[in-house]
Scaffold this motif. Structure first.
Motif, short mmCIF file in Angstrom:
data_model
loop_
_atom_site.label_atom_id
_atom_site.label_comp_id
_atom_site.label_asym_id
_atom_site.label_seq_id
_atom_site.Cartn_x
_atom_site.Cartn_y
_atom_site.Cartn_z
N CYS A 199 0.96 -1.35 0.45
CA CYS A 199 -0.17 0.12 -0.12
C CYS A 199 0.92 1.35 -0.28
O CYS A 199 1.21 1.27 1.18
N PRO A 200 1.65 1.51 -1.26
CA PRO A 200 1.97 2.95 -1.24
C PRO A 200 1.45 4.82 -1.16
O PRO A 200 2.18 5.52 -1.10
N ASP A 201 -0.08 4.22 -0.65
CA ASP A 201 -0.44 6.10 -0.84
C ASP A 201 -1.03 6.06 0.28
O ASP A 201 -0.63 5.22 0.76
N ASN A 202 -1.30 7.41 0.32
CA ASN A 202 -1.99 7.56 2.06
C ASN A 202 -3.36 8.50 1.30
O ASN A 202 -4.17 8.82 0.44
N ALA A 203 -4.28 7.38 2.33
CA ALA A 203 -5.51 7.06 2.78
C ALA A 203 -6.42 8.89 1.96
O ALA A 203 -7.53 9.05 1.67
N ALA A 204 -5.71 9.60 3.37
CA ALA A 204 -6.59 10.30 3.61
C ALA A 204 -5.72 11.85 2.40
O ALA A 204 -6.51 12.64 2.59
N ILE A 205 -4.75 11.84 1.73
CA ILE A 205 -4.69 12.33 0.54
C ILE A 205 -4.43 12.10 -1.08
O ILE A 205 -5.10 12.68 -1.56
N THR A 206 -4.36 10.78 -1.44
CA THR A 206 -4.96 10.27 -2.73
C THR A 206 -6.29 9.93 -2.83
O THR A 206 -6.78 9.64 -1.76
N PRO A 207 -6.37 10.34 -4.26
CA PRO A 207 -8.15 10.66 -4.26
C PRO A 207 -8.25 8.70 -4.83
O PRO A 207 -7.91 8.39 -4.67
N PRO A 208 -9.50 8.66 -3.62
CA PRO A 208 -9.87 7.54 -3.62
C PRO A 208 -10.13 6.52 -4.70
O PRO A 208 -9.73 4.95 -4.68
N GLN A 209 -10.20 7.35 -6.00
CA GLN A 209 -10.35 6.08 -6.86
C GLN A 209 -8.45 5.48 -7.49
O GLN A 209 -9.01 4.74 -8.38
N PHE A 210 -7.02 6.47 -6.79
CA PHE A 210 -6.43 6.51 -7.37
C PHE A 210 -5.77 5.37 -6.32
O PHE A 210 -4.24 5.06 -6.20
N CYS A 211 -6.17 4.92 -4.83
CA CYS A 211 -5.31 4.53 -3.96
C CYS A 211 -4.83 3.16 -4.26
O CYS A 211 -5.99 2.24 -5.26
N GLN A 212 -3.70 2.75 -4.67
CA GLN A 212 -3.01 1.23 -4.90
C GLN A 212 -2.82 0.20 -4.37
O GLN A 212 -2.07 0.67 -3.30
N TYR A 213 -3.10 -0.33 -4.24
CA TYR A 213 -2.66 -1.78 -3.27
C TYR A 213 -3.31 -2.93 -4.03
O TYR A 213 -3.33 -3.20 -4.79
N ASP A 214 -1.79 -3.69 -3.96
CA ASP A 214 -1.10 -4.65 -4.49
C ASP A 214 -1.27 -5.97 -3.49
O ASP A 214 -0.75 -5.84 -2.93
N VAL A 215 -1.68 -7.21 -3.94
CA VAL A 215 -2.58 -8.03 -3.28
C VAL A 215 -1.48 -9.29 -3.77
O VAL A 215 -1.38 -9.84 -4.97
N GLY A 216 -0.46 -9.84 -2.94
CA GLY A 216 0.07 -10.93 -3.98
C GLY A 216 0.69 -11.89 -3.04
O GLY A 216 1.08 -12.04 -1.58
N ILE A 217 1.68 -12.47 -3.37
CA ILE A 217 2.46 -13.61 -2.77
C ILE A 217 4.01 -14.26 -3.25
O ILE A 217 3.50 -14.19 -4.81
N PRO A 218 4.89 -14.34 -1.81
CA PRO A 218 6.19 -14.87 -2.67
C PRO A 218 6.71 -15.71 -3.82
O PRO A 218 5.93 -17.02 -3.63
N VAL A 219 7.03 -15.35 -5.20
CA VAL A 219 6.83 -16.48 -6.12
C VAL A 219 8.96 -16.87 -5.97
O VAL A 219 9.47 -15.45 -6.16
N GLU A 220 8.69 -18.01 -6.93
CA GLU A 220 10.35 -18.18 -7.23
C GLU A 220 10.38 -17.67 -8.60
O GLU A 220 9.25 -17.48 -9.62
N HIS A 221 11.81 -17.46 -9.39
CA HIS A 221 11.51 -17.45 -11.05
C HIS A 221 11.30 -18.84 -11.68
O HIS A 221 11.75 -19.92 -10.75
N GLY A 222 10.65 -18.67 -12.84
CA GLY A 222 10.15 -19.33 -12.82
C GLY A 222 7.72 -19.73 -13.52
O GLY A 222 7.67 -19.95 -14.03
N VAL A 223 7.33 -18.33 -12.22
CA VAL A 223 6.86 -18.05 -12.19
C VAL A 223 6.44 -16.42 -12.66
O VAL A 223 7.05 -15.72 -12.73
N ASP A 224 5.89 -17.03 -14.15
CA ASP A 224 6.07 -15.76 -14.58
C ASP A 224 4.29 -14.99 -15.22
O ASP A 224 3.32 -15.06 -14.07
N GLU A 225 4.25 -13.97 -15.95
CA GLU A 225 3.32 -13.12 -15.54
C GLU A 225 2.63 -13.90 -16.79
O GLU A 225 3.04 -14.69 -17.28
N ASP A 226 1.33 -13.38 -16.38
CA ASP A 226 -0.25 -14.61 -16.99
C ASP A 226 -1.54 -13.87 -17.37
O ASP A 226 -1.29 -12.05 -16.93
N GLU A 227 -3.06 -14.08 -17.04
CA GLU A 227 -3.82 -13.13 -17.46
C GLU A 227 -4.16 -12.79 -16.33
O GLU A 227 -4.57 -11.82 -15.82
#
Length: 310
Positions: A199-227
């Motif tokens: 969560c890189p944004d400040n919820a009181a400052i960044t417009p709500p439609q632009f607040c960014q939240y990335d939900v992820g899990i650690p992966v090794e090399h060999g797991v690549d981007e997909d759909e």
């Protein structure tokens, strides 16, 4: 891979690049190069994906990052913050800051040290409201303890959501479900799997439609981007980690306490990383509205404090 997914990965890479680059490197040309698109095509795809132009995104992000410097780094002068944000002078910065937030940088710093308390053009008024100190909430918030832990450099497979933080109508639950289903289908899910929310944004400052939240899990090399997932690399960081368990108001109160009360007294300062929320697979499947996990603030030792101690 479908065109829509490919474009999403490209724009995500540009957004990550922009957040981690010095102001002088953020031209339309080099962002288009990161996306491997022509400047014209990149501008159109970025605007369609983000609902703002690339240069508007950079301008907004730099201004919002200056807020973090004002709040958490009282040792930095307003002039140095202005230059870091890409302005030619402190006066130009002050004028732009006043237009955006309805308050001068100096007055903002005086009124909002370590937490957003008084922002005239506040984007999320509910962030300034203190939750009712009901006995139920107090039972969850007693005996909080902060531990310093190192987050190793991590390759993260993630799904990105842009919507208001701490909103009861948030779509974040759907994003968690999408990620977990993807992990299970790819045999990457288990009780000990860590889910990392970036969560890189400040919820009181960044417009709500632009607040960014990335939900992820650690992966090794060999797991690549997909759909479904994109890939990013998270640098190693020292984190002040507060374990919380409770409903959403408790999580909000936990963030507020960690940033505005613990951090100023800790002898540490905020490091230049995103904030994180870290959950374990074994606890995330709990039913109801109870949230259990670690709230993580990136920190480093304050050199001024170290000099005084020596």
């Amino acid at each position: 891979m479908k065109t829509e997914a490919l474009q999403r990965h490209r724009i995500n890479r540009v957004m990550n690049f922009a957040r981690n680059s010095a102001s002088k490197t953020l031209s339309l040309g080099n962002m288009a190069d990161v996306a491997c698109l022509s400047q014209y095509h990149f501008s159109r795809v970025f605007a369609d994906h983000c609902q703002e132009t690339p240069l508007a995104y950079v301008s907004r992000m730099r201004m919002e990052q200056s807020v973090s410097s004002l709040m958490y780094h009282p040792d930095l002068s307003i002039t140095s913050i202005a230059f870091e944000a890409g302005f030619s002078s402190s006066q130009a910065f002050s004028n732009a800051f006043l237009r955006r937030f309805g308050i001068s940088p100096r007055n903002f710093r005086n009124r909002n040290m370590y937490f957003s308390k008084d922002v005239p053009f506040n984007q999320a008024p509910h962030m300034l409201e203190k939750p009712e100190p009901s006995e139920n909430v107090l039972n969850y918030t007693r005996n909080w303890d902060v531990k310093l832990k190192t987050l190793p450099a991590t390759r993260l497979a993630y799904v990105r959501q842009r919507s208001a933080y701490f909103s009861p109508n948030s779509e974040l639950c759907d994003v968690f479900s999408i990620l977990i289903d993807w992990a299970k289908q790819n045999n990457l899910w288990g009780e000990n799997t860590s889910i990392i929310g970036v969560c890189p944004d400040n919820a009181a400052i960044t417009p709500p439609q632009f607040c960014q939240y990335d939900v992820g899990i650690p992966v090794e090399h060999g797991v690549d981007e997909d759909e479904i997932v994109s890939i990013q690399n998270i640098p190693s960081a020292t984190l002040a980690r507060l374990t919380v368990r409770g409903p959403l108001p408790v999580v909000r109160e936990g963030w507020k306490w960690l940033i505005s009360e613990w951090l100023p007294k800790s002898g540490m300062v905020l490091a230049d990383h995103a904030f994180y929320e870290i959950f374990q697979g074994s606890s995330f499947s709990e039913t109801g509205n109870i949230i259990e996990g670690d709230l993580c603030v990136p920190v480093r030792f304050n050199p001024v404090t170290l000099c005084r101690r020596s």
